[in-house]
Design a protein around this motif. Structure first.
Motif, PDB file in Angstrom:
ATOM      1  N   LEU A   7      -5.776  72.530 -79.931  1.00 48.98           N
ATOM      2  CA  LEU A   7      -6.845  72.571 -80.931  1.00 48.98           C
ATOM      3  C   LEU A   7      -6.757  71.359 -81.859  1.00 48.98           C
ATOM      4  N   ARG A   8      -5.537  71.021 -82.276  1.00 46.13           N
ATOM      5  CA  ARG A   8      -5.359  69.873 -83.173  1.00 46.13           C
ATOM      6  C   ARG A   8      -5.796  68.579 -82.483  1.00 46.13           C
ATOM      7  N   ILE A   9      -5.492  68.453 -81.185  1.00 48.94           N
ATOM      8  CA  ILE A   9      -5.888  67.255 -80.438  1.00 48.94           C
ATOM      9  C   ILE A   9      -7.403  67.156 -80.348  1.00 48.94           C
ATOM     10  N   LEU A  10      -8.056  68.281 -80.117  1.00 43.93           N
ATOM     11  CA  LEU A  10      -9.516  68.277 -80.042  1.00 43.93           C
ATOM     12  C   LEU A  10     -10.139  67.893 -81.381  1.00 43.93           C
ATOM     13  N   GLN A  11      -9.466  68.247 -82.461  1.00 44.65           N
ATOM     14  CA  GLN A  11      -9.980  67.933 -83.789  1.00 44.65           C
ATOM     15  C   GLN A  11      -9.677  66.500 -84.200  1.00 44.65           C
ATOM     16  N   GLU A  12      -8.443  66.060 -83.959  1.00 45.34           N
ATOM     17  CA  GLU A  12      -7.987  64.758 -84.440  1.00 45.34           C
ATOM     18  C   GLU A  12      -8.185  63.631 -83.426  1.00 45.34           C
ATOM     19  N   ARG A  13      -8.342  63.968 -82.157  1.00 43.72           N
ATOM     20  CA  ARG A  13      -8.487  62.987 -81.091  1.00 43.72           C
ATOM     21  C   ARG A  13      -7.294  62.030 -81.026  1.00 43.72           C
ATOM     22  N   GLU A  14      -6.105  62.601 -81.150  1.00 45.51           N
ATOM     23  CA  GLU A  14      -4.876  61.830 -81.002  1.00 45.51           C
ATOM     24  C   GLU A  14      -3.757  62.756 -80.557  1.00 45.51           C
ATOM     25  N   ILE A  15      -2.772  62.179 -79.855  1.00 47.58           N
ATOM     26  CA  ILE A  15      -1.620  62.952 -79.393  1.00 47.58           C
ATOM     27  C   ILE A  15      -0.343  62.309 -79.915  1.00 47.58           C
ATOM     28  N   VAL A  16       0.735  63.085 -79.914  1.00 50.12           N
ATOM     29  CA  VAL A  16       2.052  62.583 -80.284  1.00 50.12           C
ATOM     30  C   VAL A  16       3.005  62.956 -79.146  1.00 50.12           C
ATOM     31  N   ARG A  17       3.625  61.965 -78.554  1.00 47.07           N
ATOM     32  CA  ARG A  17       4.565  62.241 -77.477  1.00 47.07           C
ATOM     33  C   ARG A  17       5.771  63.008 -77.996  1.00 47.07           C
ATOM     34  N   VAL A  18       6.376  63.802 -77.126  1.00 48.45           N
ATOM     35  CA  VAL A  18       7.602  64.501 -77.467  1.00 48.45           C
ATOM     36  C   VAL A  18       8.684  63.461 -77.783  1.00 48.45           C
ATOM     37  N   GLY A  19       9.356  63.635 -78.944  1.00 45.79           N
ATOM     38  CA  GLY A  19      10.388  62.687 -79.350  1.00 45.79           C
ATOM     39  C   GLY A  19       9.868  61.518 -80.152  1.00 45.79           C
ATOM     40  N   SER A  20       8.583  61.542 -80.525  1.00 45.31           N
ATOM     41  CA  SER A  20       7.987  60.453 -81.297  1.00 45.31           C
ATOM     42  C   SER A  20       7.279  61.013 -82.519  1.00 45.31           C
ATOM     43  N   LEU A  21       7.080  60.170 -83.488  1.00 47.08           N
ATOM     44  CA  LEU A  21       6.305  60.531 -84.677  1.00 47.08           C
ATOM     45  C   LEU A  21       5.005  59.738 -84.750  1.00 47.08           C
ATOM     46  N   ARG A  22       4.796  58.846 -83.803  1.00 45.32           N
ATOM     47  CA  ARG A  22       3.646  57.947 -83.848  1.00 45.32           C
ATOM     48  C   ARG A  22       2.448  58.569 -83.121  1.00 45.32           C
ATOM     49  N   PRO A  23       1.336  58.780 -83.839  1.00 43.60           N
ATOM     50  CA  PRO A  23       0.140  59.305 -83.174  1.00 43.60           C
ATOM     51  C   PRO A  23      -0.509  58.238 -82.298  1.00 43.60           C
ATOM     52  N   ILE A  24      -1.033  58.649 -81.163  1.00 43.32           N
ATOM     53  CA  ILE A  24      -1.698  57.749 -80.221  1.00 43.32           C
ATOM     54  C   ILE A  24      -3.146  58.200 -80.058  1.00 43.32           C
ATOM     55  N   PRO A  25      -4.110  57.367 -80.455  1.00 47.82           N
ATOM     56  CA  PRO A  25      -5.522  57.750 -80.310  1.00 47.82           C
ATOM     57  C   PRO A  25      -5.894  57.915 -78.831  1.00 47.82           C
ATOM     58  N   ILE A  26      -6.708  58.905 -78.541  1.00 47.29           N
ATOM     59  CA  ILE A  26      -7.178  59.112 -77.166  1.00 47.29           C
ATOM     60  C   ILE A  26      -8.686  59.322 -77.163  1.00 47.29           C
ATOM     61  N   ASN A  27      -9.299  58.883 -76.094  1.00 50.86           N
ATOM     62  CA  ASN A  27     -10.731  59.078 -75.896  1.00 50.86           C
ATOM     63  C   ASN A  27     -10.906  59.847 -74.591  1.00 50.86           C
ATOM     64  N   VAL A  28     -10.958  61.152 -74.704  1.00 56.65           N
ATOM     65  CA  VAL A  28     -10.959  62.015 -73.524  1.00 56.65           C
ATOM     66  C   VAL A  28     -11.991  63.123 -73.694  1.00 56.65           C
ATOM     67  N   ARG A  29     -12.720  63.380 -72.629  1.00 57.32           N
ATOM     68  CA  ARG A  29     -13.587  64.564 -72.617  1.00 57.32           C
ATOM     69  C   ARG A  29     -12.827  65.698 -71.949  1.00 57.32           C
ATOM     70  N   LEU A  78       1.734  67.408 -70.769  1.00 55.18           N
ATOM     71  CA  LEU A  78       0.416  67.113 -71.329  1.00 55.18           C
ATOM     72  C   LEU A  78       0.414  65.904 -72.252  1.00 55.18           C
ATOM     73  N   PHE A  79       1.460  65.789 -73.091  1.00 59.98           N
ATOM     74  CA  PHE A  79       1.451  64.760 -74.131  1.00 59.98           C
ATOM     75  C   PHE A  79       2.396  63.598 -73.846  1.00 59.98           C
ATOM     76  N   GLY A  80       3.274  63.737 -72.845  1.00 64.28           N
ATOM     77  CA  GLY A  80       4.232  62.695 -72.546  1.00 64.28           C
ATOM     78  C   GLY A  80       5.474  62.801 -73.416  1.00 64.28           C
ATOM     79  N   HIS A  81       6.460  61.949 -73.163  1.00 62.78           N
ATOM     80  CA  HIS A  81       7.677  61.967 -73.981  1.00 62.78           C
ATOM     81  C   HIS A  81       8.283  60.571 -74.052  1.00 62.78           C
ATOM     82  N   GLU A  82       9.086  60.377 -75.062  1.00 62.60           N
ATOM     83  CA  GLU A  82       9.809  59.126 -75.240  1.00 62.60           C
ATOM     84  C   GLU A  82      11.170  59.207 -74.549  1.00 62.60           C
TER      85      GLU A  82
END
Length: 374
Positions: free
Chosen positions: A146-168, A102-106
């Motif tokens: 739930l956190r993604i729906l609230q924050e509208r960002e994901i963090v890949r597995v193995g990363s600390l950097r949030p990535i903004p997403i625009n998804v319905r 779902l979130f991807g990985h590094e």
């Protein structure tokens, strides 16, 4: 109002089918749906009402009713229509892989992660992500969703950097989520986050005016010879189709028509060409599984101990011959034959196969996809 909306789109979308594009959803429960029945017309009106908004949507309906088709239509009628539509089956991933999927990985995030991989959320950026079987997500994954729906960002597995997403998000399920909330199997806060726009898809048996248009559509799909006389349904065949309860919904109807096309003669589908593979017909055609009624190579299997001994003898013979097929993964070979045999015994019914083997339907479906049986 609903009738006017239906008439507006009748010529454009009286038949909805899957586009011929890759999908992250490896199986299709229903490949077409129609809006002829009054209940379907009301559903179409609801789709048109919900589509232009950015609200998350929750689709509830039995397996085979066309939930992904409805989700695709919401996407096509929305402002995101030019963006990607990504369909994902939440029940098809193991607990250890679902976060990476779902979130991807590094690269190097875990053993085997030799490349950075974009997850399905990023793949659906500026478009729509369809999460089928949302009720199968673990509670820990529900928290992250739930956190993604609230924050509208994901963090890949193995990363600390949030990535903004625009998804319905459009989620779907065939289980009672309200009961799942009461039982502690689904988070209440996530339920209300997804419950903003709700669509309930009626069973095929509840919208009988859709049966014949769908049947005619599937006849056209599966009659592949362009020079053959177009097949037609006899009056008795039509009656047989309309009287059947269709527990497998549109997918069962499609399979039934496919078989009828293959066995029909003289350009007409007769009642005897129509056979049903529902749980009810299985019960009529085959006796319930029991060790006492199953014959083995050496005689009758009377109990679990006899069955275990037969399995041990069979495995020993396989292991003794293993040197002849060193390149073969014995474990996968045995599992494939095990799943294939159970699926055949249950006349290719996933629910019945799952019940026979004592596992969930999603586990069976994942294995069937893995071994090319779906």
């Amino acid at each position: 109002m609903m009738i006017n909306i239906f008439n507006k789109y009748k010529n454009l979308m009286s038949i909805l089918t899957h586009p011929n594009v890759p999908s992250a959803l490896k199986h299709k429960r229903a490949t077409a749906t129609v809006f002829e029945d009054p209940l379907s017309q009301a559903l179409l009106a609801r789709i048109e009402q919900i589509a232009p908004s950015e609200a998350n949507a929750l689709i509830i309906g039995d397996t085979g009713t066309g939930k992904e088709l409805v989700a695709r239509q919401i996407h096509q009628l929305s402002h995101r229509a030019k963006g990607p539509f990504v369909a994902v089956n939440c029940g098809a991933f193991t607990e250890s892989l679902v976060e990476s999927e779902l979130f991807g990985h590094e690269k190097g995030a875990f053993t085997g992660a030799i490349h950075t991989r974009v997850g399905w959320f990023e793949a659906a950026h500026n478009g729509t992500l369809f999460l089928d079987e949302i009720g199968d997500l673990s509670l820990s994954m529900q928290v992250k969703l739930l956190r993604i729906l609230q924050e509208r960002e994901i963090v890949r597995v193995g990363s600390l950097r949030p990535i903004p997403i625009n998804v319905r998000i459009i989620a779907a399920t065939n289980v009672d989520l309200e009961k799942a909330v009461q039982d502690g199997r689904f988070r209440e806060d996530l339920f209300y986050r997804l419950h903003v726009a709700l669509l309930r898809i009626p069973k095929l048996a509840e919208r009988r005016d859709d049966i014949l248009p769908l049947a005619k559509h599937f006849i056209q799909v599966y009659q592949t010879d362009p020079h053959a006389t177009p097949l037609r349904l006899s009056q008795l065949a039509l009656k047989k189709l309309t009287l059947h309860p269709w527990p497998g919904n549109i997918r069962e109807l499609e399979n039934t028509i496919h078989h009828a096309v293959l066995v029909s003669k003289n350009g007409v589908i007769e009642p005897e060409d129509i056979t049903f593979s529902s749980i009810q017909s299985i019960a009529q055609k085959t006796e319930p599984f029991s060790f006492a009624s199953t014959a083995s190579v050496n005689g009758t299997i009377k109990d679990l101990q006899d069955a275990g001994q037969l399995l041990e003898q069979t495995f020993q013979r396989i292991f003794q011959s293993s040197e002849q097929f060193k390149q073969t993964n014995i474990n996968e070979l045995i599992e494939e034959k095990f799943i294939r045999s159970a699926y055949q015994y249950c006349q290719y019914n996933q629910v019945h196969t799952a019940k026979l083997l004592g596992v969930t339907r999603n586990v069976i479906r994942t294995r069937l996809i893995k071994y090319g049986l779906l």
